[in-house]
Design a protein around this motif. Structure first.
Motif, PDB file in Angstrom:
ATOM      1  N   PRO A  12       0.754  -1.183   0.132  1.00  0.00           N
ATOM      2  CA  PRO A  12      -0.159   0.123  -0.038  1.00  0.00           C
ATOM      3  C   PRO A  12       0.799   1.178  -0.043  1.00  0.00           C
ATOM      4  O   PRO A  12       1.982   1.113   0.367  1.00  0.00           O
ATOM      5  CB  PRO A  12      -0.688  -0.165   1.216  1.00  0.00           C
ATOM      6  N   CYS A  13       0.329   2.249  -0.430  1.00  0.00           N
ATOM      7  CA  CYS A  13       1.099   3.772  -0.403  1.00  0.00           C
ATOM      8  C   CYS A  13       1.226   3.966   1.139  1.00  0.00           C
ATOM      9  O   CYS A  13       2.393   4.066   1.524  1.00  0.00           O
ATOM     10  CB  CYS A  13      -0.058   4.840  -0.732  1.00  0.00           C
ATOM     11  N   SER A  14       0.164   3.551   2.002  1.00  0.00           N
ATOM     12  CA  SER A  14       0.356   3.821   3.500  1.00  0.00           C
ATOM     13  C   SER A  14      -0.017   2.693   4.093  1.00  0.00           C
ATOM     14  O   SER A  14      -0.986   1.945   3.788  1.00  0.00           O
ATOM     15  CB  SER A  14      -0.457   5.042   3.655  1.00  0.00           C
ATOM     16  N   TRP A  20       5.823   7.125   7.200  1.00  0.00           N
ATOM     17  CA  TRP A  20       5.825   8.607   7.233  1.00  0.00           C
ATOM     18  C   TRP A  20       5.633   9.029   5.847  1.00  0.00           C
ATOM     19  O   TRP A  20       6.399   8.745   4.969  1.00  0.00           O
ATOM     20  CB  TRP A  20       6.955   8.820   7.803  1.00  0.00           C
ATOM     21  N   LYS A  21       4.619   9.747   5.671  1.00  0.00           N
ATOM     22  CA  LYS A  21       4.010  10.106   4.392  1.00  0.00           C
ATOM     23  C   LYS A  21       4.267  11.619   3.939  1.00  0.00           C
ATOM     24  O   LYS A  21       3.837  12.363   4.754  1.00  0.00           O
ATOM     25  CB  LYS A  21       2.470   9.769   4.290  1.00  0.00           C
ATOM     26  N   PRO A  22       5.240  11.920   3.084  1.00  0.00           N
ATOM     27  CA  PRO A  22       5.413  13.365   2.659  1.00  0.00           C
ATOM     28  C   PRO A  22       4.250  13.714   1.887  1.00  0.00           C
ATOM     29  O   PRO A  22       3.841  13.458   0.732  1.00  0.00           O
ATOM     30  CB  PRO A  22       6.517  13.165   1.748  1.00  0.00           C
ATOM     31  N   ARG A  23       3.283  14.493   2.487  1.00  0.00           N
ATOM     32  CA  ARG A  23       2.221  15.119   1.766  1.00  0.00           C
ATOM     33  C   ARG A  23       2.518  16.665   1.504  1.00  0.00           C
ATOM     34  O   ARG A  23       2.989  17.185   2.177  1.00  0.00           O
ATOM     35  CB  ARG A  23       0.886  15.219   2.589  1.00  0.00           C
ATOM     36  N   ILE A  28      15.335   0.093   2.434  1.00  0.00           N
ATOM     37  CA  ILE A  28      14.590   1.625   2.719  1.00  0.00           C
ATOM     38  C   ILE A  28      14.679   2.401   1.112  1.00  0.00           C
ATOM     39  O   ILE A  28      15.356   2.030   0.516  1.00  0.00           O
ATOM     40  CB  ILE A  28      15.118   2.468   3.783  1.00  0.00           C
ATOM     41  N   TRP A  29      14.036   3.166   1.077  1.00  0.00           N
ATOM     42  CA  TRP A  29      14.000   4.074  -0.192  1.00  0.00           C
ATOM     43  C   TRP A  29      13.825   5.818   0.483  1.00  0.00           C
ATOM     44  O   TRP A  29      13.214   5.875   1.397  1.00  0.00           O
ATOM     45  CB  TRP A  29      12.935   3.774  -1.153  1.00  0.00           C
ATOM     46  N   ILE A  30      14.522   6.281  -0.408  1.00  0.00           N
ATOM     47  CA  ILE A  30      14.360   7.870  -0.067  1.00  0.00           C
ATOM     48  C   ILE A  30      13.457   8.573  -1.092  1.00  0.00           C
ATOM     49  O   ILE A  30      13.589   8.173  -2.225  1.00  0.00           O
ATOM     50  CB  ILE A  30      15.722   8.215  -0.024  1.00  0.00           C
ATOM     51  N   GLY A  31      12.380   9.400  -0.866  1.00  0.00           N
ATOM     52  CA  GLY A  31      11.528   9.920  -1.485  1.00  0.00           C
ATOM     53  C   GLY A  31      11.967  10.912  -2.476  1.00  0.00           C
ATOM     54  O   GLY A  31      13.141  11.530  -2.339  1.00  0.00           O
ATOM     55  N   ALA A  32      11.122  11.396  -3.476  1.00  0.00           N
ATOM     56  CA  ALA A  32      11.512  12.317  -4.704  1.00  0.00           C
ATOM     57  C   ALA A  32      11.625  13.655  -3.892  1.00  0.00           C
ATOM     58  O   ALA A  32      12.383  14.514  -4.355  1.00  0.00           O
ATOM     59  CB  ALA A  32      10.289  12.256  -5.539  1.00  0.00           C
ATOM     60  N   ARG A  33      10.903  13.776  -2.806  1.00  0.00           N
ATOM     61  CA  ARG A  33      10.935  15.528  -2.223  1.00  0.00           C
ATOM     62  C   ARG A  33      12.363  15.418  -1.242  1.00  0.00           C
ATOM     63  O   ARG A  33      12.898  16.339  -1.359  1.00  0.00           O
ATOM     64  CB  ARG A  33       9.624  15.799  -1.264  1.00  0.00           C
ATOM     65  N   THR A  34      12.682  14.390  -0.907  1.00  0.00           N
ATOM     66  CA  THR A  34      13.777  14.512  -0.170  1.00  0.00           C
ATOM     67  C   THR A  34      14.975  14.274  -0.975  1.00  0.00           C
ATOM     68  O   THR A  34      16.198  14.851  -0.614  1.00  0.00           O
ATOM     69  CB  THR A  34      13.898  13.139   0.862  1.00  0.00           C
ATOM     70  N   VAL A  58      17.011   5.369  -4.129  1.00  0.00           N
ATOM     71  CA  VAL A  58      16.649   6.657  -4.309  1.00  0.00           C
ATOM     72  C   VAL A  58      15.837   6.980  -5.483  1.00  0.00           C
ATOM     73  O   VAL A  58      16.204   6.778  -6.423  1.00  0.00           O
ATOM     74  CB  VAL A  58      18.096   7.425  -4.452  1.00  0.00           C
ATOM     75  N   LYS A  59      14.848   7.752  -5.098  1.00  0.00           N
ATOM     76  CA  LYS A  59      13.620   8.064  -6.117  1.00  0.00           C
ATOM     77  C   LYS A  59      14.473   9.141  -6.717  1.00  0.00           C
ATOM     78  O   LYS A  59      14.975  10.153  -6.108  1.00  0.00           O
ATOM     79  CB  LYS A  59      12.593   8.321  -5.650  1.00  0.00           C
ATOM     80  N   ASN A  60      13.914   9.485  -7.955  1.00  0.00           N
ATOM     81  CA  ASN A  60      14.320  10.728  -8.735  1.00  0.00           C
ATOM     82  C   ASN A  60      13.989  11.660  -8.089  1.00  0.00           C
ATOM     83  O   ASN A  60      12.778  11.668  -7.480  1.00  0.00           O
ATOM     84  CB  ASN A  60      13.811  10.733 -10.080  1.00  0.00           C
ATOM     85  N   HIS A 112      12.659   5.458 -10.756  1.00  0.00           N
ATOM     86  CA  HIS A 112      12.103   6.297 -11.534  1.00  0.00           C
ATOM     87  C   HIS A 112      10.772   6.455 -11.139  1.00  0.00           C
ATOM     88  O   HIS A 112       9.852   5.526 -11.453  1.00  0.00           O
ATOM     89  CB  HIS A 112      12.400   6.071 -12.973  1.00  0.00           C
ATOM     90  N   ARG A 113      10.115   7.894 -10.730  1.00  0.00           N
ATOM     91  CA  ARG A 113       8.822   7.833 -10.203  1.00  0.00           C
ATOM     92  C   ARG A 113       8.292   9.129 -10.954  1.00  0.00           C
ATOM     93  O   ARG A 113       7.072   9.548 -10.521  1.00  0.00           O
ATOM     94  CB  ARG A 113       8.466   7.991  -8.761  1.00  0.00           C
ATOM     95  N   GLY A 114       8.865   9.597 -12.159  1.00  0.00           N
ATOM     96  CA  GLY A 114       8.165  10.842 -12.550  1.00  0.00           C
ATOM     97  C   GLY A 114       8.441  12.098 -12.065  1.00  0.00           C
ATOM     98  O   GLY A 114       8.909  12.163 -10.885  1.00  0.00           O
TER      99      GLY A 114
HETATM  100  C1  PEP Z   1       5.525   6.731  -2.066  1.00  0.00           C
HETATM  101  O1  PEP Z   1       6.150   6.040  -2.829  1.00  0.00           O
HETATM  102  O2  PEP Z   1       4.667   6.464  -1.454  1.00  0.00           O
HETATM  103  C2  PEP Z   1       5.628   8.190  -1.936  1.00  0.00           C
HETATM  104  C3  PEP Z   1       5.289   9.309  -1.532  1.00  0.00           C
HETATM  105  O3  PEP Z   1       6.591   8.660  -3.187  1.00  0.00           O
HETATM  106  P1  PEP Z   1       7.168   9.817  -3.905  1.00  0.00           P
HETATM  107  O4  PEP Z   1       8.291  10.109  -3.128  1.00  0.00           O
HETATM  108  O5  PEP Z   1       7.793   9.303  -5.241  1.00  0.00           O
HETATM  109  O6  PEP Z   1       6.172  10.770  -4.049  1.00  0.00           O
END
Ligand code: PEP
Ligand code: MN
Length: 354
Positions: free
Chosen positions: A18-20, A47-50, A99-105, A128-130, A158-160
């Protein structure tokens, strides 16, 4: 390249979940259904970056216990996103496998450096996400900070990319970015996250297939036991069953050892498609500008055809054709066609049909 194959099995590697993580029940139910369908690596955001406050921002550390339960009860490896030092410590303490590091980070070098420092001496895979903006150097830089901290098991996602213009998908894939990062870092595995590119589940299949044809190693896809009622990203999640059906529709073309294999051919065609998409986009932008020039000419009583301007254009591109090993005949034909279309557009503006 590190042996991610041992973790994931054969291509394409699938990370799903799931997303969360919302509740223990939802997390475990989704995980069990995924595991029953052969998924080996589970994802869930804790922890969701909104983008804006007020949306569901994740359950926090409590969810780590649920991930541990998933691991114990299903045997899957578990993964989550970390965005700060506290997330790293708590995830490691809870035994998170990946672990993964999100796009905003990944777009923030200060945050990346702090994460890299906190990960010194840690030996788990880090993806590491783009970054949200299409800057390949920033993406490579984020990876280099982790490498400097001694992290060995690195991968790319790659997440766009965010887009100001209204586009079909939630995030613009800008396929030349994964192509370019793979050229710069062929040693690193690259997986695609079609969910955050798509924004809507109906686009997941086409995006996933395109990514596979560009030779990505795997896919990270959001899957939820009850997508309609998900607390975040409801429109882009699939049930584990729907995910299974989608994965069955994907065509994975294998690489043959030498020469132009069907796989390579598909890859080359996918690259051509990316460039052709760019040509269409550029032509659209060019014609929009031409229209504005038409309005200006109309207001200032100027003729549509300004011969000296056309001479300058054609001379310049004839010279560039030579320098770039392109036939002058091709360039003349293309520019004549483009110029003619511009004239037609401007003519319609200046002399509208009564
Ligand atoms: C996610 O994978 O749920 C997410 C928030 O991704 P992103 O950093 O690509 O927005
Ligand atoms: Mn999400």
């Amino acid at each position: 390249m590190i042996d991610f194959k041992q973790l994931f099995g054969s291509r394409p590697w699938i990370i799903a979940g799931p997303c969360s993580a919302e509740t223990q029940e939802q997390t475990l139910k989704t995980a069990k259904e995924l595991a029953a369908n052969g998924i080996k690596v589970f994802r869930a955001g804790i922890w969701k970056p909104r983008t804006r406050p007020g949306n569901f921002e994740g359950v926090g550390s409590e969810g780590l216990d649920w991930l541990r339960t998933v691991k114990n009860e299903t045997g899957m490896l578990v993964s989550t996103e970390v965005a700060n030092v506290k997330h790293v410590y708590e995830s490691l303490k809870a035994g998170i496998d990946i672990i993964w590091i999100g796009a905003r980070t990944s777009a923030n070098p200060f945050a990346m450096q702090e994460l890299a420092d906190s990960l010194k001496g840690v030996d788990i895979p880090v993806f590491v996400k783009n970054p949200v903006n299409p800057d390949v150097d920033l993406w490579v830089g984020a990876i280099e900070r982790l490498e400097d901290a001694g992290i060995k098991q690195l991968g790319l996602i790659h997440r766009g990319f965010s887009s100001y213009e209204k586009i079909l998908y939630r995030n613009a894939p800008i396929w030349q970015m994964p192509i370019e990062i793979k050229r710069r870092r062929p040693d690193l595995p690259l997986i695609c996250d079609p969910s955050h590119i798509a924004g809507k589940r109906e686009y997941l299949l086409e995006i996933s297939q395109k990514a596979l044809d560009l030779n990505v190693d795997g896919l990270m896809i959001e899957s939820h036991c009850d997508p309609e009622n998900a607390w975040s990203d409801a429109k882009q999640q699939l049930t584990p069953q729907a995910l299974k059906e989608m994965l069955e529709q994907l065509v994975v073309r294998e690489i043959s050892p030498e020469g132009i294999s069907p796989k390579l051919l598909d890859e080359l065609r996918a690259k051509i498609d990316v460039l052709d998409d760019m040509l269409i986009d550029l032509l659209k932008k060019r014609m929009n500008i031409s229209e504005k020039i038409g309005l200006y000419k109309k207001e200032n009583q100027m003729a549509v055809l300004q011969p000296h301007r056309w001479d300058t254009i054609i001379n310049k591109y004839m010279m560039m054709a030579g320098e770039n090993n392109l036939s002058r005949e091709l360039i003349t034909k293309i520019f004549q066609a483009i110029h003619q279309e511009s004239i037609n557009i401007q003519d319609k503006i200046i002399n509208p049909k009564k």
